[in-house]
Design a protein around this motif. Structure first.
Motif, PDB file in Angstrom:
ATOM      1  N   PRO A 291     -39.671 -29.931  23.248  1.00  0.00           N
ATOM      2  CA  PRO A 291     -39.641 -29.075  22.072  1.00  0.00           C
ATOM      3  C   PRO A 291     -40.755 -29.400  21.087  1.00  0.00           C
ATOM      4  CG  PRO A 291     -37.732 -30.543  22.121  1.00  0.00           C
ATOM      5  CD  PRO A 291     -38.574 -30.890  23.296  1.00  0.00           C
TER       6      PRO A 291
ATOM      7  N   SER B 135     -44.630 -28.184  22.589  1.00  0.00           N
ATOM      8  CA  SER B 135     -44.950 -26.774  22.719  1.00  0.00           C
ATOM      9  C   SER B 135     -45.124 -26.076  21.371  1.00  0.00           C
ATOM     10  CB  SER B 135     -43.888 -26.065  23.568  1.00  0.00           C
ATOM     11  OG  SER B 135     -42.625 -26.238  23.005  1.00  0.00           O
ATOM     12  N   PHE B 136     -45.236 -26.875  20.306  1.00  0.00           N
ATOM     13  CA  PHE B 136     -45.499 -26.271  18.994  1.00  0.00           C
ATOM     14  C   PHE B 136     -46.802 -26.820  18.420  1.00  0.00           C
ATOM     15  CE2 PHE B 136     -40.772 -25.993  18.807  1.00  0.00           C
ATOM     16  CZ  PHE B 136     -40.691 -24.620  18.718  1.00  0.00           C
TER      17      PHE B 136
ATOM     18  N   VAL C  48     -38.622 -20.854  27.214  1.00  0.00           N
ATOM     19  CA  VAL C  48     -38.334 -22.043  26.406  1.00  0.00           C
ATOM     20  C   VAL C  48     -38.586 -23.249  27.289  1.00  0.00           C
ATOM     21  CG1 VAL C  48     -36.597 -23.320  25.094  1.00  0.00           C
ATOM     22  CG2 VAL C  48     -36.558 -20.826  25.098  1.00  0.00           C
TER      23      VAL C  48
ATOM     24  N   ALA D   7     -37.459 -23.297  19.204  1.00  0.00           N
ATOM     25  CA  ALA D   7     -38.085 -22.750  20.406  1.00  0.00           C
ATOM     26  C   ALA D   7     -37.307 -21.536  20.911  1.00  0.00           C
ATOM     27  CB  ALA D   7     -38.157 -23.818  21.494  1.00  0.00           C
TER      28      ALA D   7
ATOM     29  N   GLN E 250     -35.549 -27.527  19.464  1.00  0.00           N
ATOM     30  CA  GLN E 250     -35.227 -26.671  20.594  1.00  0.00           C
ATOM     31  C   GLN E 250     -34.603 -25.367  20.098  1.00  0.00           C
ATOM     32  OE1 GLN E 250     -36.792 -26.584  22.984  1.00  0.00           O
ATOM     33  NE2 GLN E 250     -35.971 -27.662  24.736  1.00  0.00           N
TER      34      GLN E 250
ATOM     35  N   ARG F  17     -37.999 -18.622  18.673  1.00  0.00           N
ATOM     36  CA  ARG F  17     -39.316 -18.051  18.987  1.00  0.00           C
ATOM     37  C   ARG F  17     -39.233 -17.144  20.213  1.00  0.00           C
ATOM     38  NH1 ARG F  17     -44.304 -21.968  20.257  1.00  0.00           N
ATOM     39  NH2 ARG F  17     -42.858 -22.742  21.819  1.00  0.00           N
TER      40      ARG F  17
END
Lengths: 314, 553
Positions: free
Chosen positions: B376, B379-380, B372, B440, B437, B443
């Motif tokens: 936030p 990273s998507f 992670v 994240a 977050q 995920r």
């Protein structure tokens, strides 16, 4: 800075050697024998063989490559197959037209593009910006030979300020410059349009940077911040485009040379290709490659001058 | 503009800056309402609150640098002159001369192509305060004043040749070059390491006291506020909910929001007892170096050693922290554990299997470790729906669930992190920073990894959101018995969420041990200096306000 320049210079030398090899091989594998082409289809084989020997075409490939290379280093580019004249002399004559034309066009393009791009960035989203954007859109969309024809119609035929074509030579420098003005302008307009757009978008990006806000906090006006902190930082992408444009202008002016009846490099190489004058093609292409690589070298130096961060990164 | 000394002496508490019922709206949307605040000469007033509370807008309003669309009512008086009514020309004369400003990001606040001495001298020259030579001399003097003496850091340097802390000193030098009476500092230390932060805060405090400047200090960090400010104003949603002297404010905390902020700042998640089992991750004598720039044309390239002979184990069920300042090699180490970086020496194994086999991450191992990151949003992929984002790690499985099973897994992962299964159909931009977050984390957990790496995972979040995410991590730990490596520069966060801690400096682990023991009795000088530099929240003792020495965090 010196290490940076030396390293670039080493790259320049290596690129040239590689380029010369590639050009030589490509011309070698191209179909058609210059000797039989020069003598026509009815030539007797022994005449062709004699000519081949005279031209040095019967030597082994590596010897021919080396002698070509050595000749070029001495300034001896060989003899044109069709004109039976030294290639160096032919190229030099043409270069005296093409090089000034390219520099002239580049100067005009920069002189138009910088103010236009900076003006548009400073007035982003307002009428002035939209005007510049519309004009540059037009400049990119319209081909340069069309500009050339319009310029001839207006300035040569109607106003009679310039002649419609031809080149009087450099005996009277001012006359030579005058003859190149319309072609240079026709070449410069589309380039300026591209350059102005790059300048605008690069500067708009920079104007959002934190250090512009810092400059404003110091008491600089919007205009001062733009000129003192914005423009130099926006230069890197602009310099890249200028470098690319110069290479294009040097050899890519062929259509403009046709429109204005200019004895430039573009026409020379065009004729040489149609007549299978391989030695001329080889030499001119090599010269252009050298010019492009040299310009890249200068662009690299200009980057380093514009941005100190690049100097330490050798 | 002289005579400030007279105005100052005429009244003891005569305000230097007086913000009087300032309201601000942008495109009709209210940003600030009825803000009133005053700063006296020599006084440090802190504006604190979470992101979006209007702190920075207040600073920009005082500088007259608001966005074009902003509309203001009320008054903003500097020595009795209302700045809101001034022309742009007059404002240019005041900025830099009467009011200096320091920004958050020292890395980007300086012009990269201009020498630092010239940038400082520009403040002087633009106000025509001195000739060119005098301005240069004064610039060198100011740079020396902020801790950059010419013999160590020549004014001819470019910004990229300085560290972050040094750059922030240059920014401060630019702001104080003309001895402005008001200094505005917008999160001046947020981007800096703790030890650098402590030095910069000292410098600011010192300047304010010595030059009699007023300082408006904007920061989200209550611990910094409590150490620096004479008075505090707590902002929320464009309003000041509470203001008063630092001592009184912390003692009383009349507004519940102040209390929430305070509690969240010192929040420590309720971490269940560790059930440490067999060793899971083994990092053995790992060294990672990068080739540096060549000094001369044919000289060998000197190596930059990012990680130098690092060894440690993580057992199953253990929660390990990794702390250190920026550039110490934390992130390189994390990337090496993920198999994203080759290592020059040593080996990293998970359950005995090397994470890198033949220079490529082993997918068998890779799927057992998830990460992670800090940002936030970055990273998507913004074009994918949350359901697809969360299920991304499935591609690591030889036989990923499909159809209904996949949907069930997504719903379960989202529920586990406190979101709704229905959120799978939305795009990432619709979520707040804290929710992102959570996504994240969902995920990372969806394929039930054996090890999770949290790389500065809560650093970009507001304190209250950060507290929630830390609670979430503790909850997940309880439910799933997570094993994780928690990387952070923030000591107080690491303290609350880990069992064991590794302290890293210049590529080496200088100290490790049980978290409480290391924090209570640090052995290495570096750990000691980190702990000493970290700002501390005042301890609340039943309405008392004395002796804010004991750390809460």
């Amino acid at each position: 800075m010196l290490a940076y320049a030396l390293k670039r210079l080493a790259f320049l030398a290596i690129s040239l050697v590689v380029a010369s090899l590639v050009i030589f091989l490509v011309v070698e594998v191209a179909p058609g024998d210059p000797a039989s082409y020069m003598l026509g289809i009815n030539a007797r084989p022994d005449t062709v063989a004699a000519l081949r020997a005279e031209l040095g075409l019967d030597l082994p490939k590596h010897e021919r490559y080396l002698s070509w290379l050595a000749g070029m280093l001495r300034g001896d580019f060989g003899t044109s197959y069709t004109y039976r004249a030294p290639v160096a002399q032919m190229v030099a004559e043409r270069l005296w037209v093409s090089l000034p034309l390219a520099l002239y066009a580049l100067t005009l393009s920069t002189l138009i593009a910088f103010p236009a791009g900076i003006y548009a960035a400073a007035r982003r989203g307002r009428a002035g910006d939209m005007g510049v954007m519309a004009a540059t859109q037009l400049g990119i969309a319209v081909p340069n030979f069309w500009f050339a024809m319009l310029l001839v119609l207006l300035f040569a035929l109607k106003l009679r300020w310039f002649s419609a074509g031809g080149f009087p030579g450099w005996e009277t420098p001012l006359l030579g410059l005058k003859a190149l003005t319309l072609p240079a302008l026709a070449l410069a307009l589309p380039q300026a349009a591209i350059l102005a757009r790059v300048m605008r978008s690069s500067l708009i990006d920079i104007l959002h940077e934190d250090f512009i806000r810092t400059a404003r906090a110091k008491g600089l006006s919007r205009r001062q911040a733009l000129w003192r902190h914005g423009v130099r930082n926006a230069l890197i992408p602009v310099l890249t485009i200028i470098g690319l444009q110069f290479s294009f202008l040097l050899a890519g002016a062929i259509i403009i040379e046709q429109v204005f009846f200019l004895p430039g490099l573009g026409r020379l190489i065009f004729q040489a290709i149609t007549q299978r004058d391989l030695i001329v093609v080889e030499s001119v292409v090599m010269l252009l490659v050298f010019a492009v690589i040299a310009v890249n070298f200068l662009t690299d130096l200009a980057y380093a001058a514009a941005d100190p961060r690049l100097r330490s990164r050798t | 503009m002289s005579g400030s000394v007279e105005t100052q002496s005429s009244g003891a508490a005569k305000a230097l800056l007086e913000i009087d019922r300032l309201s601000l709206s942008i495109h009709g949307k209210p940003i600030m309402t009825d803000l009133s605040l005053s700063i006296a000469p020599g006084e440090i007033v802190a504006l604190t609150g979470e992101s979006g509370s209007g702190k920075s807008m207040t600073a920009l309003a005082a500088m007259g640098l608001l966005p074009h669309a902003a509309r203001c009512t009320g008054a903003l008086r500097l020595d009795g002159t209302d700045l809101l009514g001034l022309s742009e020309d007059r404002l240019c004369g005041i900025r830099g001369r009467e009011i200096g400003m320091i920004f958050q990001e020292p890395m980007t606040a300086l012009n990269p192509v201009m020498r630092i001495g010239d940038q400082v001298a520009e403040t002087i020259l633009v106000h025509r305060a001195m000739g060119r030579a005098a301005a240069r001399a004064r610039a060198a003097e100011v740079l020396a004043r902020v801790g950059l003496p010419p013999e160590r850091v020549p004014p001819a340097r470019f910004p990229h040749e300085l560290s972050g802390g040094q750059r922030q000193r240059v920014v401060i030098a630019m702001a104080i070059a003309l001895r402005p009476r008001l200094l505005i500092a917008d999160e001046p230390t947020t981007a800096l390491d703790v030890t650098t932060q402590a030095q910069i805060l000292d410098l600011l405090r010192d300047l304010v006291r010595a030059e009699g400047m007023g300082l408006m200090m904007i920061t989200h960090d209550l611990a910094v506020v409590s150490e620096m400010a004479d008075r505090i104003a707590v902002m929320r949603g464009g309003e000041i909910v509470e203001q008063g002297s630092t001592r009184a404010l912390f003692a009383q905390m009349r507004h519940p929001y102040t209390r929430q902020l305070f509690d969240a700042s010192g929040h420590r998640a309720d971490l269940p007892q560790a059930r440490a089992g067999a060793p899971l991750l083994r990092v053995a004598e790992v060294t990672r170096s990068y080739p540096g720039p060549r000094r001369a044309l044919f000289a060998p390239r000197p190596g930059l050693i990012a990680v130098n002979g690092v060894s440690f184990d993580i057992r199953r069920g253990e929660r390990v922290g990794l702390v250190g300042e920026s550039g110490c090699g934390k992130s390189t180490l994390a990337r090496a554990i993920l198999g994203l970086e080759p290592v020059q020496a040593g080996e990293i194994t998970l359950d005995g299997q090397p994470v890198l086999s033949h220079g490529r991450p082993d997918p068998e191992v890779r799927r057992r470790v998830q990460v992670v990151f800090q940002d936030p949003y970055g990273s998507f992929n913004p074009r994918h729906k949350v359901g697809r984002l969360v299920s991304e790690p499935f591609h690591l499985l030889p036989d990923p669930p499909r159809g209904a099973a996949r949907d069930r897994a997504i719903a379960e992962a989202l529920t586990a992190v406190g979101l709704e299964p229905g959120h799978a159909e939305s795009y990432i931009h619709a979520f707040s920073g804290g929710q992102r977050q959570r996504i994240a984390i969902a995920r990372a957990l969806i394929i039930r990894p054996e090890l999770v790496i949290f790389d500065e995972a809560v650093s970009a979040l507001d304190v209250r959101v950060r507290a929630q995410i830390l609670d979430l991590i503790a909850d997940l730990s309880r439910q799933y018995g997570l094993t994780y490596l928690f990387i952070s520069h923030d000591l107080s966060v690491v303290r609350g969420i880990t069992d064991r801690v590794l302290v890293m400096r210049a590529g080496e682990i200088v100290e490790q041990g049980p978290t409480e023991a290391v924090f209570d009795k640090p052995g290495h000088w570096y750990t000691k200096s980190l702990l000493a530099a970290a700002p501390i929240l005042p301890r609340l003792s039943g309405g008392g306000d004395k002796d804010a020495e004991q750390p809460v965090a």
